[in-house]
Design an enzyme around this catalytic site. Structure first.
Site, PDB file in Angstrom:
ATOM      1  N   HIS A 186       0.838  -1.200   0.000  1.00 55.54           N
ATOM      2  CA  HIS A 186       0.000   0.000   0.000  1.00 55.54           C
ATOM      3  C   HIS A 186       0.872   1.249   0.000  1.00 55.54           C
ATOM      4  CE1 HIS A 186      -3.481  -2.339   0.640  1.00 55.54           C
ATOM      5  NE2 HIS A 186      -3.172  -2.722   1.861  1.00 55.54           N
ATOM      6  N   CYS A 485      13.320  -8.835 -21.027  1.00 59.73           N
ATOM      7  CA  CYS A 485      12.005  -8.230 -20.807  1.00 59.73           C
ATOM      8  C   CYS A 485      11.534  -8.392 -19.363  1.00 59.73           C
ATOM      9  CB  CYS A 485      10.970  -8.803 -21.769  1.00 59.73           C
ATOM     10  SG  CYS A 485      10.657 -10.555 -21.535  1.00 59.73           S
TER      11      CYS A 485
END
Lengths: 560, 85
Positions: A186, A485
């Protein structure tokens, strides 16, 4: 002498100011507190406090929006839980004071959730937060949360609860440091959305006394207490040099001496195209196609697939777009695939191309849609299969793609076996793309989801660098391109090392592109090569990073 | 008394958001709604703490029952939530 603590930088920028700590503690009720005798009034007091807490959490959720809202809504449901309030009524009826009844009733559920495995750990923290809020109301003490202040400060906490997000004033908080949390906590999400410098997973920060001056480097994760004026100046200068370097660097990725390194974006669907183009992506290095397949009963039809693929191809005329075929498995089950057997270890199970081989009709349909989508666009389409393990896998995929009319078919290298045998895979694979997240997980045998193994989930682990070097070398000998990637490509120092090891393009989340473009522009190809060789010669990740930095003096000016 | 069996398709099981959706939908029911997993005794589907405490994971089979007048409608909605990935 300034003390330096190291955590994980999750939101870049420099924060500086006195420490204020998040108020968390609420006095706990006496174990035998009894009320004065009026059951009805005492029950009313307890129920009212729970109801008010629920309303407050819902209101905070509405203000916060997004992901925080979901968590806050779930917390409001806890405060409104009918089974919980029945239990509280019963306890008050037996004589317990409201505070004690609430605390004891919550403890029962807390134990149940804590027993339900580490998956529920975050919910236990959410429930504790609800309990403290209800108790604070009952006792008439301040509800825990962001401290009051009229002057700017650095907020230090164990972790931020979603409820704190709605009351945080970005004008007063100059930086955030938490002991717990990770890049997806959060705290990290909140800090990034507010543009506040933040460092998480920083053990030791809890013992810094309130009022201590703290300097926070949200890019490097370093937290310095009582820094000298020149420490603050140096870091601020590095941060503005970085901002200036980012602002100056534009156009295609290249080293200082002009060696081209295409910078591409990882995307999950057409919705991500805006950010990719805005950050100057030269193409797409990883198009995850799962979004088309998730949450539905039947596989998407031909035309729907063609449209979704074409939208991406059309965004990059002249650029390349690398599409990864469906990556499903028992960890990402799909309703229209045959049910899987029980897999106690899904990461080692029938996922990615292994599933693709079992249901070739899904792979064929996807490849045919891709071939059609390319027609009439100016992008260069490449397709690659996830979880390729050996030369037979690579051959199967190249054949299957060829039959669908796609000849630029490569493989993702994320299994160590594929990296070690890259020279054999290169016989049929048109290119390689290294997925460093999974390659690291498999090389170090450390599940990506297990926080306690964080030390092993580091692409700077030298064994991972060895496998990247082996793959890139084999690709170079066979005249094949070899991109990266995974998360590793987004680390500015590591991006230079990867180029030095022979990696030919870098693909990452679009927001990381400007910083990597700026970092590459500071180093010559020869410096990158020396940094790569120096990193490989070291025994561990910390040493490898230090050794690489020594060969990349231009990056030091940017504070990397 | 109406009853449904369903295999949970949500990736995170009945935790986090799916649990909240499930409980919110159950809370609209006129009568009692219960949820059981395996041999466990049924718990109230209107209690988020009880539902999360069951620790229902992806692929688990659950039984949902309701006795209200609107049982069929409520159960349809709950099955939909539990079987959405």
């Amino acid at each position: 002498m300034a003390d330096v603590l190291t955590g994980v930088g999750v939101s870049p920028g420099v924060g500086y100011g006195p420490v204020l700590r998040l108020a968390r503690s609420v006095p706990q009720p006496d174990a035998d507190a009894r009320h004065s005798g009026d059951d009805t009034a005492e029950i009313q007091r307890a129920v009212q406090a729970m109801q008010d807490t629920a309303d407050d959490l819902s209101a905070r959720g509405e203000r916060a929006g997004g992901e925080a809202r979901q968590v806050l809504d779930a917390q409001a449901l806890m405060a409104r839980d009918p089974a919980l309030s029945d239990d509280v009524r019963r306890r008050v009826g037996e004589g317990a004071a409201a505070e004690r009844a609430v605390s004891e009733a919550m403890a029962v559920y807390r134990e149940m959730l804590a027993g339900a495995g580490e998956y529920m750990a975050a919910r236990v923290a959410d429930l504790d937060d609800v309990r403290d809020r209800v108790l604070a109301r009952l006792m008439g003490v301040p509800v825990p949360g962001i401290p009051e202040s009229d002057t700017p400060f650095v907020l230090v906490a164990n972790d931020l609860a979603p409820a704190d997000t709605a009351t945080l004033d970005p004008e007063l908080v100059t930086g955030i440091v938490t002991r717990e949390g990770g890049p997806t906590s959060h705290t990290a999400i909140l800090a990034r959305s507010l543009g506040l410098p933040a460092v998480v997973a920083c053990p030791g920060v809890e013992s810094i006394p309130e009022g201590t001056q703290l300097l926070v480097d949200g890019a490097n994760g370093e937290v310095t207490s009582d820094p000298t004026a020149s420490d603050v100046e140096t870091l601020r200068a590095a941060a503005s040099a970085r901002a200036a370097a980012v602002a100056e660097s534009s156009g295609p990725g290249r080293t200082r001496d002009g060696h081209p390194v295409p910078l591409l974006a990882n995307i999950g669907g057409p919705a991500d195209l805006g950010a990719a183009v805005a950050n100057g992506a030269e193409g797409v290095g990883l198009y995850r196609t799962e979004f088309l397949f998730l949450d539905r009963e039947h596989a998407p039809g031909h035309q729907e697939q063609v449209d979704a693929y074409r939208e991406v191809l059309e965004a990059f005329p002249g650029g390349k777009v690398v599409v990864r075929t469906l990556d499903a498995g028992s960890d990402k089950p799909l309703a229209f695939l045959p049910p899987m057997g029980e897999e106690p270890n899904p990461a080692l199970g029938e996922r990615g191309m292994r599933m693709g081989r079992r249901v070739p009709e899904v792979t064929d349909a996807q490849l045919r849609a891709l071939a059609e989508a390319q027609q009439g666009t100016q992008a260069r389409l490449q397709v690659m299969a996830p979880m390729v393990t050996d030369a037979a896998d690579a051959e199967w995929f190249a054949d299957t793609a060829g039959r669908a009319g796609i000849h630029d078919a490569g493989v993702m290298v994320e299994v160590p076996a594929a990296a070690l045998r890259a020279h054999h895979l290169a016989e049929t694979a048109a290119f390689f793309s290294i997925g460093t997240n999974d390659l690291t997980q498999y090389t170090c045998a450390a599940d990506r989801e297990i926080g306690a193994l964080g030390r092993f989930q580091d692409p700077w682990q030298t064994a991972v660098l060895d496998l990247i070097a082996a793959t890139a070398t084999a690709a170079g000998k066979a005249d094949r391109s070899c991109g990266v990637c995974g998360e590793a490509a987004a680390d500015p120092v590591l991006s230079c090392v990867l180029v030095g090891l022979g990696v030919t393009s870098l693909s990452m989340g679009a927001t990381a592109l400007p910083l990597v473009r700026a970092a590459l522009a500071q180093a010559t190809l020869e410096q990158c090569r020396r940094a790569g060789a120096a990193a490989l010669a070291e025994r561990g990740p910390g040493e490898a990073k230090r050794a690489a930095r020594e060969h990349l003096p231009g990056l030091a000016d940017l504070g990397f | 008394m109406a009853e449904r069996w369903v295999k949970v398709a949500s990736e995170v099981g009945l935790h986090a958001r799916p649990a909240a959706q499930f409980v919110e939908a159950a809370s609209t029911a006129a009568g009692d709604v219960t949820l059981a997993k395996g041999d466990s005794s049924p718990v109230s589907a209107k209690s988020i703490l009880a539902v999360m405490g069951l620790d229902v994971r992806n692929g688990d089979e659950i039984v949902i029952s309701s006795d209200g007048e609107d049982a069929e409608t409520v159960l349809d909605r709950l099955v939909e939530i539990a079987s959405t990935a």
